[in-house]
Design a protein around this motif. Structure first.
Motif, mmCIF file in Angstrom:
data_model
loop_
_atom_site.group_PDB
_atom_site.id
_atom_site.type_symbol
_atom_site.label_atom_id
_atom_site.label_comp_id
_atom_site.label_asym_id
_atom_site.label_seq_id
_atom_site.Cartn_x
_atom_site.Cartn_y
_atom_site.Cartn_z
ATOM 1 N N ARG A 1 48.565 47.433 41.144
ATOM 2 C CA ARG A 1 47.363 47.075 40.380
ATOM 3 C C ARG A 1 47.526 45.731 39.673
ATOM 4 N N ALA A 2 48.720 45.478 39.124
ATOM 5 C CA ALA A 2 48.960 44.219 38.418
ATOM 6 C C ALA A 2 48.776 43.021 39.334
ATOM 7 N N HIS A 3 49.085 43.192 40.619
ATOM 8 C CA HIS A 3 48.988 42.077 41.550
ATOM 9 C C HIS A 3 47.627 41.981 42.242
ATOM 10 N N ASN A 4 46.861 43.073 42.270
ATOM 11 C CA ASN A 4 45.659 43.091 43.109
ATOM 12 C C ASN A 4 44.374 43.487 42.393
ATOM 13 N N SER A 5 44.408 43.709 41.080
ATOM 14 C CA SER A 5 43.220 44.236 40.397
ATOM 15 C C SER A 5 42.018 43.302 40.472
ATOM 16 N N GLY B 1 58.213 57.967 42.080
ATOM 17 C CA GLY B 1 57.931 56.587 41.690
ATOM 18 C C GLY B 1 56.500 56.147 41.874
ATOM 19 N N ILE B 2 55.586 57.071 42.196
ATOM 20 C CA ILE B 2 54.230 56.684 42.589
ATOM 21 C C ILE B 2 53.487 55.952 41.482
ATOM 22 N N PHE B 3 53.552 56.418 40.244
ATOM 23 C CA PHE B 3 52.744 55.798 39.197
ATOM 24 C C PHE B 3 53.236 54.389 38.868
ATOM 25 N N ALA B 4 54.550 54.201 38.828
ATOM 26 C CA ALA B 4 55.078 52.854 38.571
ATOM 27 C C ALA B 4 54.697 51.914 39.703
ATOM 28 N N ASP B 5 54.754 52.399 40.942
ATOM 29 C CA ASP B 5 54.404 51.556 42.080
ATOM 30 C C ASP B 5 52.919 51.192 42.079
ATOM 31 N N LEU B 6 52.072 52.156 41.748
ATOM 32 C CA LEU B 6 50.632 51.869 41.701
ATOM 33 C C LEU B 6 50.297 50.893 40.576
ATOM 34 N N GLU B 7 50.977 51.027 39.437
ATOM 35 C CA GLU B 7 50.743 50.070 38.352
ATOM 36 C C GLU B 7 51.158 48.659 38.771
ATOM 37 N N GLU B 8 52.255 48.553 39.503
ATOM 38 C CA GLU B 8 52.682 47.232 39.985
ATOM 39 C C GLU B 8 51.688 46.699 41.004
ATOM 40 N N GLN C 1 36.412 45.994 40.935
ATOM 41 C CA GLN C 1 35.675 45.861 39.680
ATOM 42 C C GLN C 1 36.566 46.170 38.474
ATOM 43 N N PRO C 2 36.344 45.483 37.357
ATOM 44 C CA PRO C 2 37.219 45.695 36.189
ATOM 45 C C PRO C 2 37.124 47.079 35.582
ATOM 46 N N TRP C 3 36.019 47.800 35.819
ATOM 47 C CA TRP C 3 35.892 49.129 35.242
ATOM 48 C C TRP C 3 36.667 50.193 36.037
ATOM 49 N N CYS C 4 37.230 49.809 37.170
ATOM 50 C CA CYS C 4 37.968 50.741 38.029
ATOM 51 C C CYS C 4 39.467 50.493 37.880
ATOM 52 N N TRP C 5 40.222 51.540 37.593
ATOM 53 C CA TRP C 5 41.681 51.395 37.513
ATOM 54 C C TRP C 5 42.251 50.992 38.872
ATOM 55 N N MET C 6 41.912 51.742 39.902
ATOM 56 C CA MET C 6 42.244 51.406 41.280
ATOM 57 C C MET C 6 41.383 52.275 42.185
ATOM 58 N N PRO C 7 40.743 51.698 43.199
ATOM 59 C CA PRO C 7 39.941 52.531 44.104
ATOM 60 C C PRO C 7 40.792 53.628 44.728
ATOM 61 N N SER C 8 40.263 54.833 44.756
ATOM 62 C CA SER C 8 41.048 55.965 45.252
ATOM 63 C C SER C 8 41.401 55.801 46.727
ATOM 64 N N ILE C 9 40.571 55.051 47.468
ATOM 65 C CA ILE C 9 40.878 54.852 48.890
ATOM 66 C C ILE C 9 42.159 54.042 49.053
ATOM 67 N N PRO D 1 42.260 60.762 45.244
ATOM 68 C CA PRO D 1 41.370 60.720 44.073
ATOM 69 C C PRO D 1 41.961 61.429 42.853
ATOM 70 N N ARG D 2 42.725 62.474 43.072
ATOM 71 C CA ARG D 2 43.308 63.211 41.946
ATOM 72 C C ARG D 2 44.443 62.407 41.306
ATOM 73 N N ILE D 3 45.224 61.711 42.133
ATOM 74 C CA ILE D 3 46.261 60.839 41.590
ATOM 75 C C ILE D 3 45.635 59.639 40.895
ATOM 76 N N ALA D 4 44.517 59.134 41.429
ATOM 77 C CA ALA D 4 43.818 58.029 40.768
ATOM 78 C C ALA D 4 43.328 58.457 39.385
ATOM 79 N N ALA D 5 42.838 59.685 39.273
ATOM 80 C CA ALA D 5 42.383 60.186 37.969
ATOM 81 C C ALA D 5 43.544 60.265 36.986
ATOM 82 N N LEU D 6 44.673 60.802 37.446
ATOM 83 C CA LEU D 6 45.855 60.878 36.584
ATOM 84 C C LEU D 6 46.369 59.489 36.235
ATOM 85 N N GLY D 7 46.370 58.582 37.221
ATOM 86 C CA GLY D 7 46.859 57.233 36.980
ATOM 87 C C GLY D 7 46.011 56.485 35.977
ATOM 88 N N ALA D 8 44.686 56.613 36.100
ATOM 89 C CA ALA D 8 43.787 55.936 35.159
ATOM 90 C C ALA D 8 43.964 56.491 33.748
#
Length: 564
Positions: free
Chosen positions: A337-341, A328-335, A345-353, A375-382
């Motif tokens: 992100r929707a609440h905290n983006s 469920g990691i990608f769905a959770d990260l998208e949620e 910065q807008p050019w970043c999908w989500m900081p890898s930290i 960082p690798r999951i952030a790359a896949l997520g973006a």
């Protein structure tokens, strides 16, 4: 005198083991795959030839049957489990204490099966065991139906080609805090409806087996069956027969315990999966580049189709590996992100930290593993979030540390993440995104690369990164290292020694790809939807847009990138 259910269970176990170890099982699994059946397996196995995949799947299933405990249950317990499974208003949380054994086989009669499948066949057995390599804590589960008599070969038993049961469905079922939607929701995506009632019935049966009111008694099968199991090197050759404590107690024994577990969860963190667009599919999708259509293409376009499949398969393996390790990691990260983006910065999908912190907090990942995977999951997520868009170029790779820094990428990246496919004799597959680093919101360009090794997994993928600052890549590499050295000192660690040669090597490695990426992202860049060349789809517009498809979209860089 042995219980008749014990004889039934031991006999089916013996026949199933013999089948799984016979050549006919490999033929049958091959036929299932040809018909579109997919099996759950570690992501790394998907890079193996089909024959080796099937051998590994059969060996794993055989181990569950041979090493596990065999169970059966009386009709009142079966009916209670079946009724609970059918009532989707009853949540059934799955925790380790529900399992009657770490691995096993639970057998039912065809007259009183655990469930009836949409095909009309009864569920007469379930097998389970520890999770396969790379999966989160939980169990690997399969439920089985009998092979119809009319579908058996003539004289199958006499010729050693009997197929006693056939796999209907298998899955990895994670323990809480990961809550499988099928176990607690009445509103399900269409892809989960088929398996919902059987899965719920399985979990209800485990509840029944481990209920306080259930008695387990070991029965020894007849000597002939015991010897057959011994010859097959099966362990624990007895059968655990489960009986209830009295009329009307079996159903409350399941539902009351499930309700108490749900009450215990109040206020606790657990994953309630959210619907996900363009979710990771069970197998890579090739769309218009499917291999069965290659004969319609000329040699040049067949090459593109081959590259597409190599890229799609590689990135699908990485996605699959991530979702197996972190359900469920990608769905959770998208949620998240929707609440905290707005916090980055807008050019970043989500900081890898933040991704790494989520892995530690919600999945208990060790800090070292979370720091590598984040960082690798952030790359896949973006990349997924942007629509899985990837660009193929045949431009030759060349490098120089004096290349300029593509600082404009914060304004020109057409998606939060892009795939880069470089066909330079060897096919290099990269994902790239912009990470936000530090309190000042530094823009760091991150590339994760397989360096031409298509079977590479998450632990093998190389990460290259550089701050988008300074005039040349060499300047940027030095600035990046200075930042991380300062952070190391703040944490009480020693900084890396200054090494001009290493700085130059790192800048050279980055410059192989940064000039191509900058050209792709230049306004007015000439790119073409590669799928159009097959004559099987309409062109998509560039710049790309997020889409709801789970397959990769491949673009061709038709012009030469702007001068460096």
């Amino acid at each position: 005198m042995p219980h008749p259910l014990a004889d039934l269970a031991a006999g089916l176990r013996s026949r199933t083991l013999a089948f799984l170890r016979s050549p006919v099982s490999r033929e049958f699994w091959n036929m299932l795959v040809d018909q579109g059946h997919t099996f759950v397996m570690p992501a790394a196995w998907t890079a193996l030839p089909r024959a080796r995949q099937i051998e590994a799947l059969l060996a794993a299933e055989g181990k569950r049957v041979s090493d596990g405990t065999t169970f059966t249950m009386t009709d009142d317990l079966v009916r209670a489990a079946r009724e609970t499974g059918q009532d989707q208003t009853i949540p059934l949380p799955f925790t380790p204490d529900i399992l009657p054994a770490p691995s096993g086989m639970l057998v039912f009669s065809a007259d009183e099966p655990l469930a009836h499948l949409p095909t009309g066949l009864p569920v007469v057995a379930i097998t389970w065991g520890p999770p396969m390599d790379g999966f989160s804590p939980g169990v690997h589960l399969t439920w089985w139906a009998p092979m119809r008599e009319e579908d058996q070969e003539k004289d199958a038993a006499a010729r050693g080609r009997l197929i006693p049961i056939i796999p209907d469905f298998d899955l990895h079922l994670p323990f809480l805090p990961h809550f499988d939607t099928r176990l607690h929701s009445q509103k399900l995506p269409s892809g989960l409806i088929y398996s919902a009632i059987p899965l719920r019935s399985v979990v209800a049966a485990w509840y029944a087996l481990t209920a306080d009111g259930t008695t387990l008694r070991e029965e020894r099968p007849p000597a002939t069956l015991t010897q057959a199991l011994k010859d097959l090197k099966a362990k624990k050759r007895g059968v655990q027969v489960a009986t209830g404590s009295g009329t009307g107690t079996a159903h409350p024994g399941i539902t009351d315990r499930a309700a108490q577990t749900m009450r215990d969860l109040e206020g606790a963190d657990y994953f309630d999966p959210v619907p996900e667009l363009a979710a990771t599919t069970r197998k890579a999708e090739h769309g218009v580049f499917d291999a069965s259509l290659d004969h319609q293409l000329d040699a040049g376009h067949r090459r593109i189709a081959h590259i597409y499949r190599e890229a799609a398969d590689h990135w699908h393996r990485l996605e699959t590996q991530v979702t197996q390790r972190y359900p469920g990691i990608f769905a959770d990260l998208e949620e998240l992100r929707a609440h905290n983006s707005s916090q980055w910065q807008p050019w970043c999908w989500m900081p890898s930290i933040r991704v790494s912190a989520w892995l530690t907090r919600m999945y208990g990942a060790p800090i070292e593993q979370a720091s590598w995977d984040g960082p690798r999951i952030a790359a896949l997520g973006a990349w997924r979030s942007g629509g899985r868009h990837s660009v193929l170029t045949t431009l030759p790779l060349r490098s120089t540390a004096s290349d300029r820094v593509p600082a404009e990428l914060t304004e020109t990246m057409p998606a939060h993440g892009l795939g880069l496919v470089v066909d330079d004799d060897t096919v290099h597959l990269l994902l790239t995104y912009l990470d936000e680093v530090g309190d000042r919101g530094n823009a760091e360009l991150v590339l994760i690369s397989n360096y031409g090794r298509p079977a590479s997994m998450l632990e093998d993928i190389t990460k290259l990164s550089v701050f988008l600052t300074g005039d040349t890549l060499l300047d940027a590499v030095k600035a990046t290292q200075t930042y991380y050295d300062h952070a190391a000192v703040q944490d009480g660690n020693q900084p890396h020694p200054t090494d001009e040669a290493l700085y130059g090597e790192h800048a050279d490695a980055l410059s192989l790809f940064t000039w191509i990426l900058a050209g792709i992202c230049t306004p007015g860049a000439e790119l073409q939807d590669a799928g159009v060349l097959t004559g099987r789809k309409l062109p998509a517009p560039w710049p790309p847009e997020p889409n709801v498809l789970s397959e990769t979209t491949l673009w061709l860089l038709t012009g030469t990138p702007a001068a460096r």
